[in-house]
Design a protein around this motif. Structure first.
Motif: not given
Lengths: 229, 229, 229, 229, 229, 229
Positions: F69-83, F95-97, F101-104, F143-146
């Motif tokens: 789920n590494w890219m989940m952290h990358v996508v967070a930065e690209q979010l704008q309100p309403g996305d 798996d549980g990606f 914490l990510l939801a926060t 999940t891992i981050k690789a």
């Protein structure tokens, strides 16, 4: 004491007695499973990539992570002639963890088969090579090499508990695991079970009914079975 | 009146007319299903244990319980040459209810096939024996003999209603049930359907399009189909 | 602008370069998928109706509705020699959308295969004809001809995005889609990937371990792998 | 005689006795199924769209085709207060055949529930309206109105044979069908079964073991059960 | 030595330390699974019959056969306050092995939950009673009492190895097994893992990115991540 | 030209018009899907983790690998309100990606929901937070981050093609994708479709039949529908 066995390769394992393995190789999976008391089967979703293969060997186990086949190369080194690789995955995943190159390596080490609770690929080539695989599925999806699993730890593969050194028998009916400690006993029980099968088969072929051969009429009547016209 | 038909074996059933069965045996499952108006199919999860088998026969039904194949021995006695055993289970279960010994018995009685909404085993042996089975799966898991089911009662097998005596036709495409009362009519309809297939096939092979052969261009245009470049 | 592409047949599509298709036809699905960076695969539930087929061709796409194969006749007219029909369905459905008559027509037009995210029938006949199909399942269930779909629009088939003219490669491992624009590049990459496979295979067959050939011992140790006795 | 019942609407059906239906409505699905001898259940994939609903009513059946809900409007006219619509599909399909508008119509006709071997939609709205549905799934996918099915013919729904007029009972445990002819008998048997449940529950709550209450110790010992320390 | 453990009830088992169980009960399944090194989870098809339950307790295991719940009464006697029953089945089966009467008995013995790789029934009643069950499914299908299984032997349940006395933790995310020998260690590791979660959560809530908090930018860049506009 | 889009983050994407998104948020998934011509739905296996959520927003896409789920952290930065984050996986994996914490983090960035063709965890916490997720399943598996995936490339998620900036609408019936270019048109069509639903509902509630309201009697008769008594 470690909370898990990850990142470990156990080199010295006690393999089931060779004579017992050889004897077990003469019997089908259904017979052995019955002889043991109806235990030891993997889930029926484990299917051979080609029909007609029938193998018995000693389990060398490997625990993998979804989408990661790094440990497949680690397990190759631990193989001895007569071994069968039993690969478990830490979560459901059907990627193609194994193909013709790894099969070449496994065969060179004397492995007889792969049992994997995941996917395989190059199945056309594997069939030509005569390297049998029982798997959950077929998928061309490639895997990465990033995370440590383990080799020769106890694993749960397709619902069956497998310890390194246990006997693995597989045919068109599926896969059964025989614990090393009872391999000889199971082989003897399988032999005993088959001993009078020829006689039974001959009777049934001659038209004798199982109802009579197994003396079921009385217990059926006692259970309440009614015949009507 | 009984609330259920459990524990009953009906001995005298009216089998579909032999001539109709023979005629139906000339046609594939898809053709017969179409000829009847697209009804009568079992679910497509019912697959043959080997490819190329094509059978037709009269249904002798048996209702089993999960993990219990006792009634398989009871049904054997009710078989006549040309019958096909149709086995339904009271709940989803994929254990191996049937193997080579029972197959020997069924063949000795003249049965042509087994259709079972559960698992079978000894599939390598069954293939060698040439006894075809259409099943939900393959499993070496053994069963017990403890609970009464029934023989020759109406059953639901793989989503299809089957009455004793109905015609069962099965091939690589699956299994279709033809009620005994309409067996001749279905056979005639299947024959009529196939009558001009040769001509159609020849035209299509020659490059004529279905669009023209079936006169679909006008209805497609009317439905609004647009061609763009 | 239309909200959907329903009811449209696009006649002129740009097919991938023939030389690239020919070159891609020399490689397996797993190799091409790896060469592209592990993308382009359809879901592994897509299985061939008979084993041993290996095809490459240019995609002509068709979008169908559940239980309705009307557009199969429309797509036939758009076929050119070397094409592969890729059929997507607007919702999960495993009816038999395709059989021997349509196969006769497709073959007459020069089609090499059908890839369909649904069911097919007449699989015995299709096998004899040598017309390969990769499908989600096998079902005798007939379909109607009542609703417009489309031909040669972009579709999602078994989880893969397919544009008309893309290259389709299929074998016993599954189906991979190569976008037309990168077909030559993918073919070259597949060739490069296979170039040294022979050498690798020879080494592995001689007993060299992947651990050494791929120089994995150091990274494994660095990752923390422990050998115990 | 017709080979199928397609295109037929039977207007006059014999509904199960109202008193029997009312009595059956007091019991859960598991109790009724047991009281009948463990028969009559639909497959467990049939789930309610919201929990807590418990209904009993008389079956009005409808046979639909994949992706086509035309007959849902036809069946509406045949509904009487106290009916439950039982919808079967000629092949597996999970499209949304039913939503809030049809539910409004069914409720206006006095229907108590829908049992459908396919998908439904508008489940949020249906929950607010309090119209319970037991279905195979939830899907927003729309359907067409092009092909005739039938109303009030015998159908197989989720593995259960259902005749028009039969009693349908459904709760959080699933759906059971009680043939009209044995409705009163089944209701009485369910009542008898529940009669001493209160007493049993009190004993168990007080710590009495089922082993003793059901006198199982002897049969268990006879079967060979061994206690070890 | 026995080839199987069938027909055995082990009375004296070593339960995990109560303090460790209590401490583990404070953490969620995901946290404990992570703390142990990502091991110990049952398959995700194991779902609670109602949401919001969160339990921890010591495993008392039972091995059942398809369609047979006899041993459920045997296991009841072995329960002590704080136990959780873990029920494995020798083959896939989703019948309703457990309902409100057994739940009454289990609760009277102090059991905290049932984990069963099969079906349950009376789920409406169980919800009212507040007795949580994690199961493979819900089914009203009744079972028989005919075949011996075992109590307190090691079992494989939903893919996880469970030994009697192990800690079972279950919540809305699923079920995790903690071997008794590492229960305290796992509880400490879970506590350590959660220790700084509050701080992390606060940062993330304030808009700090995981990219920065976990210092991922450099490894991502090193891995080749490219930003484009 | 690249053969794949792996390892890419596209920062500037064109989001669908805010007014169109707002208007679409007033309609259910079924209505919008119908208004577009019955296209755009994800597979029905995509289910909300809690019922009652109804969201609309602009898609920010992310492509992940199984168990990573590494890219989940990358996508967070690209979010704008309403996305709304739409996460696709390169192969089937549950798996549980994603967890609390990510939801926060996603909530802090203004994201309205996650749509993921894989598993999630911490669903109890997510429900309390009111962050809705539509997923393929629930799993505590970490999940891992690789491995690099991508952000804001076109993806296929649960069978639907999704481009960055498209409108995502999700409710209890599932998930529909509206291409940005037709968002206003789809909103208007949905509005038109709902305009006279109130009137229809009133008529149906008053007992008017769909047969009459939709004038179906004539076409049904023409199609051959027969009423019998």
């Amino acid at each position: 004491m470690s909370m898990n066995n990850l990142g470990i390769v156990k080199r010295n394992i006690v393999r089931a007695d060779k004579a017992a393995v050889d004897k077990l190789s003469r019997f089908g999976v259904a017979t052995i499973h019955e002889a043991m008391g109806r235990v030891g089967l993997m889930k029926p979703y484990m299917r051979p990539i080609y029909s007609g293969a029938h193998i018995a060997g000693t389990a060398v186990t490997v625990l993998l992570h979804p989408g990661d086949n790094w440990m497949m190369h680690v397990v190759a080194e631990q193989l001895q002639p007569g071994d069968v690789v039993v690969a478990a995955i830490t979560a459901d995943n059907c990627d193609g963890f194994f193909g013709d190159l790894l099969a070449t390596s496994f065969m060179a080490r004397g492995a007889r088969a792969l049992i994997i609770d995941a996917g395989v690929r190059d199945v056309g080539e594997l069939t030509k090579m005569g390297f049998p695989v029982w798997s959950k599925g077929i998928s061309a999806k490639g895997t990465i090499k990033a995370t440590l699993g383990s080799v020769n730890i106890p694993v749960v593969c397709a619902g069956a508990q497998v310890n390194p050194g246990d006997v693995v028998v597989a045919d068109d009916d599926g896969v059964v695991i025989v614990p090393a400690a009872v391999a000889q006993q199971a082989a003897d029980a399988a032999e005993a079970r088959e001993a009078n099968e020829g006689e039974k088969r001959a009777k049934l072929a001659a038209g004798v009914l199982g109802l009579d051969m197994y003396k079921m009429r009385e217990p059926l009547e006692k259970a309440g079975l009614k015949y009507i016209d």
